[in-house]
Design an enzyme around this catalytic site. Structure first.
Site, PDB file in Angstrom:
ATOM      1  N   GLY A   1       0.608  -0.954   0.007  1.00  0.00           N
ATOM      2  CA  GLY A   1       0.097   0.033   0.109  1.00  0.00           C
ATOM      3  C   GLY A   1       0.644   1.256   0.113  1.00  0.00           C
TER       4      GLY A   1
ATOM      5  N   TYR B   1      -9.410 -15.899   4.838  1.00  0.00           N
ATOM      6  CA  TYR B   1      -8.493 -14.774   3.910  1.00  0.00           C
ATOM      7  C   TYR B   1      -8.603 -15.198   2.389  1.00  0.00           C
ATOM      8  CZ  TYR B   1      -4.800 -12.081   2.018  1.00  0.00           C
ATOM      9  OH  TYR B   1      -4.056 -11.222   1.360  1.00  0.00           O
TER      10      TYR B   1
END
Length: 388
Positions: A92, A256
């Site tokens: 990110g 996940y």
């Protein structure tokens, strides 16, 4: 040749060259876009195809670090605004750095404002003056809480948005629910990003991009029960209690993978609805999902309470450290999808290493995608006028 849908014939390679700029003021190089698929040989839903995909994915993960560096291109993003979730660390941070380096104003949306400010400082210092301070902003966003998503959207107001990167993600070793009552992995990785995307969608300018960071782990997902998208009922039927460790630990990775598969379903269904919606079909908004690769990032160190043996955990971390790619490499595909023309002409797809990749057959079911999209609208608490 423009590749509109994933397809191929036995033994064929679909190839397309397009030009990517190496850097500011740099020369152009030819990027060869290759799509290879055994679908026509095995069949999309066949066990053989899924096995082939896992072997191919595993092979790529093992040797990705040895492959040439990815070059996502260098398009000028001046006068464009981007928002990246989870931008204080890992890929990110590198996505935010890459977009800012290309001239965009980038908003770091993070749950810890101090860490966001530290990430901003890192971006500015390492740019050596090429990125201006006003190009990087910080906003508070806790994706575990839908109210925090609504607060960010309210603060955003009517500000135009060009690029939204839904990057933040977690794993958790404990059966935990968010304040709205949904399992934490599901709430953080997909439901909050779904809500954020829909709330900010009216502000996305023509030719805008939404990039959802998925994972090859989505291949483990099974068909979804629309009334149990967060898998809380599934966990309870397996004897899990809220607040207790998830046993066996493999269920953590299953949760996940489910959340990452739902991101791809969301990508495809949102793209389909935008193309049919009178208010949006002429805006040419492009949505994509991608696998960043096996990245050496902090997610592998968290959480420490996953119920797997110390030996397996050590082997996992050793494998990632040896075979994993850098966060800069992991950010390349997302940056490529956010700035280049070719992905915009081929929307709604799943990518890996800047190449179109065929995802889990579960995402093929359009009717299921519609039901899942509508159910998430209910769970996210979207008003009728906010839905598509």
């Amino acid at each position: 040749m423009i590749l509109r849908k994933p397809f191929s014939l036995p033994g064929t390679i679909i190839s397309r060259f397009h030009r990517l700029k190496d850097g500011p003021g740099g020369s152009f190089t030819a990027k060869r876009h290759i799509f290879v698929s055994p679908i026509m040989v095995f069949g999309y839903d066949s066990y053989s195809y899924r096995l082939f995909s896992r072997i191919r994915g595993g092979f790529l993960e093992m040797f990705e670090r040895l492959l040439p560096a990815q070059r996502p291109g260098w398009n000028d993003l001046s006068n464009k605004t981007a928002l990246v979730t989870g931008a204080n660390i890992g890929i990110g941070l590198e996505i935010a750095r890459g977009l800012a380096a290309r001239g965009a104003t980038v908003v770091l949306a993070c749950r810890n404002f101090e860490k966001a400010e530290s990430a901003k400082k890192d971006i500015l210092e390492k740019s050596k003056g090429s990125i201006r301070e006003e190009q990087v902003e910080c906003m508070l966003l806790n994706l575990a809480d839908l109210d925090s998503v609504r607060a960010l959207a309210k603060s955003w107001g009517a500000r135009p948005l060009d690029i939204l990167v839904n990057n933040a993600g977690i794993t958790t070793g404990t059966f935990t629910k968010n304040p709205q009552g949904y399992e934490l992995t599901y709430a953080t990785n997909i439901l909050s990003h779904y809500l954020l995307s829909l709330l900010l969608l009216p502000m996305v300018r023509p030719n805008g991009r939404i990039v959802n960071i998925s994972s090859a782990g989505h291949m483990n997902a099974k068909p979804f029960d629309v009334l149990d998208l967060d898998f809380s009922k599934g966990l309870k039927t397996r004897g899990m209690e809220e607040g207790k460790l998830i046993v066996p630990g493999g269920l953590t990775f299953f949760l996940y993978g489910r959340s990452k598969c739902l991101q791809i379903i969301f990508t495809k269904e949102l793209q389909r609805r935008l193309e049919q919606n009178e208010a949006y079909k002429h805006k040419n908004i492009t949505i994509h999902s991608c696998h960043p690769g096996l990245v050496r990032s902090a997610i592998w160190d968290r959480p420490g309470n996953i119920t797997i043996s110390n030996m397996f955990k050590s082997m996992l971390l050793f494998t990632v450290n040896i075979l994993g790619i850098s966060t800069t490499e992991g950010a390349a595909t997302a940056i490529y999808l956010a700035i280049n023309d070719f992905p915009a002409k081929n929307p709604g797809l799943y990518w890996s290493r800047m190449l179109v990749t065929v995802p889990n057959p579960v995402v093929k079911d359009v009717q299921a995608g519609k039901l899942i999209f509508d159910q998430m609208a209910v769970e996210a608490g979207l008003a009728e006028e906010q839905r598509l």
